[in-house]
Design an enzyme around this catalytic site. Structure first.
Site, PDB file in Angstrom:
ATOM      1  N   CYS A  57       6.278  -0.168   7.073  1.00 22.08           N
ATOM      2  CA  CYS A  57       5.828   1.033   6.361  1.00 22.08           C
ATOM      3  C   CYS A  57       6.974   1.540   5.510  1.00 22.08           C
ATOM      4  CB  CYS A  57       5.410   2.099   7.384  1.00 22.08           C
ATOM      5  SG  CYS A  57       4.832   3.631   6.620  1.00 22.08           S
ATOM      6  N   LEU A  58       6.691   1.865   4.249  1.00 26.82           N
ATOM      7  CA  LEU A  58       7.756   2.343   3.356  1.00 26.82           C
ATOM      8  C   LEU A  58       8.391   3.633   3.868  1.00 26.82           C
ATOM      9  CD1 LEU A  58       6.183   1.629  -0.166  1.00 26.82           C
ATOM     10  CD2 LEU A  58       7.899   0.275   1.060  1.00 26.82           C
ATOM     11  N   GLN A  94       2.835   9.821   1.420  1.00 23.22           N
ATOM     12  CA  GLN A  94       4.169   9.204   1.336  1.00 23.22           C
ATOM     13  C   GLN A  94       4.934   9.624   0.081  1.00 23.22           C
ATOM     14  OE1 GLN A  94       2.450   5.125   2.300  1.00 23.22           O
ATOM     15  NE2 GLN A  94       4.442   5.020   3.295  1.00 23.22           N
ATOM     16  N   HIS A 147      -4.083   0.766   7.682  1.00 26.30           N
ATOM     17  CA  HIS A 147      -2.770   1.420   7.740  1.00 26.30           C
ATOM     18  C   HIS A 147      -2.733   2.617   6.777  1.00 26.30           C
ATOM     19  CE1 HIS A 147       1.795   1.174   8.057  1.00 26.30           C
ATOM     20  NE2 HIS A 147       1.621   1.961   7.011  1.00 26.30           N
ATOM     21  N   GLU A 148      -3.237   2.405   5.553  1.00 23.09           N
ATOM     22  CA  GLU A 148      -3.183   3.467   4.547  1.00 23.09           C
ATOM     23  C   GLU A 148      -4.157   4.604   4.871  1.00 23.09           C
ATOM     24  OE1 GLU A 148      -0.676   3.477   2.715  1.00 23.09           O
ATOM     25  OE2 GLU A 148      -0.169   1.407   3.167  1.00 23.09           O
ATOM     26  N   GLY A 175       0.834  -1.189   0.000  1.00 22.08           N
ATOM     27  CA  GLY A 175       0.000   0.000   0.000  1.00 22.08           C
ATOM     28  C   GLY A 175       0.868   1.237   0.000  1.00 22.08           C
ATOM     29  N   HIS A 215      -2.726   6.924   7.263  1.00 23.35           N
ATOM     30  CA  HIS A 215      -1.813   7.881   6.618  1.00 23.35           C
ATOM     31  C   HIS A 215      -2.569   9.100   6.102  1.00 23.35           C
ATOM     32  CE1 HIS A 215       2.247   6.239   6.369  1.00 23.35           C
ATOM     33  NE2 HIS A 215       1.819   5.065   5.943  1.00 23.35           N
TER      34      HIS A 215
HETATM   35 ZN    ZN Z   1       2.789   3.272   5.907  1.00 21.70          ZN
END
Ligand code: ZN
Length: 189
Positions: free
Chosen positions: A107-108, A50, A149-150, A45, A153
């Site tokens: 997480c990226l 991000q 999670h997304e 995701g 964000h």
């Molecule tokens: Zn993340």
């Protein structure tokens, strides 16, 4: 075109995303770039924050993960989660639909930081697709976790905020080092 993924310490990660009023050519291009970026980075995701845009937009694709199943229901009927991918969620709303479960997350924007996070095991989701059409579904398993999670964000909430206090304390040195490195890199630009 793949975009740089911002890391913890960049203020945009704490910004609530603006609602998208229409799917303009710019939004369509951003969606394509986000998919390209997510695949390059091997994420399941990616949120607009991000890649530096505080917008209510995220892309998800759980097909690459074979050891953590996903469940999907459409209009109350079980459906094929893999066939539902890739997923674009614009202006998403998430409602818990099951008891909390713990599961691993990364997480990226937090390279090499992983933790077990407790979240509802199932959620009801309402969003627009990439053509601006509203749709709804119920997600379980990895898909439910990825969506939550997304969508966090998109509201400036990060998975470190969801860690239990013991985990957060254990990871504090790495989290603070990452934040300092991000700020130092920014200051030197
Ligand atoms: Zn993340």
């Amino acid at each position: 075109m793949p975009l740089p993924v911002v890391q913890y310490g960049e203020p945009v990660l704490r910004k609530k995303g603006a609602r998208i009023e229409s799917v303009t050519p710019e939004v369509t291009r951003l969606i394509a770039d986000m998919f390209e970026t997510m695949r390059l980075e091997r994420g399941v995701g990616l949120a607009a924050q991000q890649v530096g845009h505080a917008l209510q937009l995220t892309v998800i694709d759980v097909r690459g993960v074979k050891d953590r199943p996903s469940q999907l229901w459409i209009s109350g009927q079980p459906a094929d989660a893999e066939a539902f991918m890739p997923l674009v969620l614009i202006n998403p709303q998430v409602t818990p639909a099951g008891p909390p479960v713990k599961g691993p997350e990364g997480c990226l924007s937090f390279p090499e930081i992983y933790a077990d996070i407790e979240r509802p095991g199932e959620v009801d989701v309402t969003a627009w697709n990439d053509r601006g059409e509203p749709f709804t579904f119920r997600a379980g398993g990895l898909l439910a976790r990825a969506v939550q999670h997304e969508v966090d964000h998109l509201n400036g909430i990060l998975f470190i905020d969801r860690m239990d206090s013991t985990t957060r304390r254990e990871l504090k040195p790495e989290i603070e080092a990452l934040q300092a490195a991000t700020r130092a890199a920014k200051a030197s630009r």
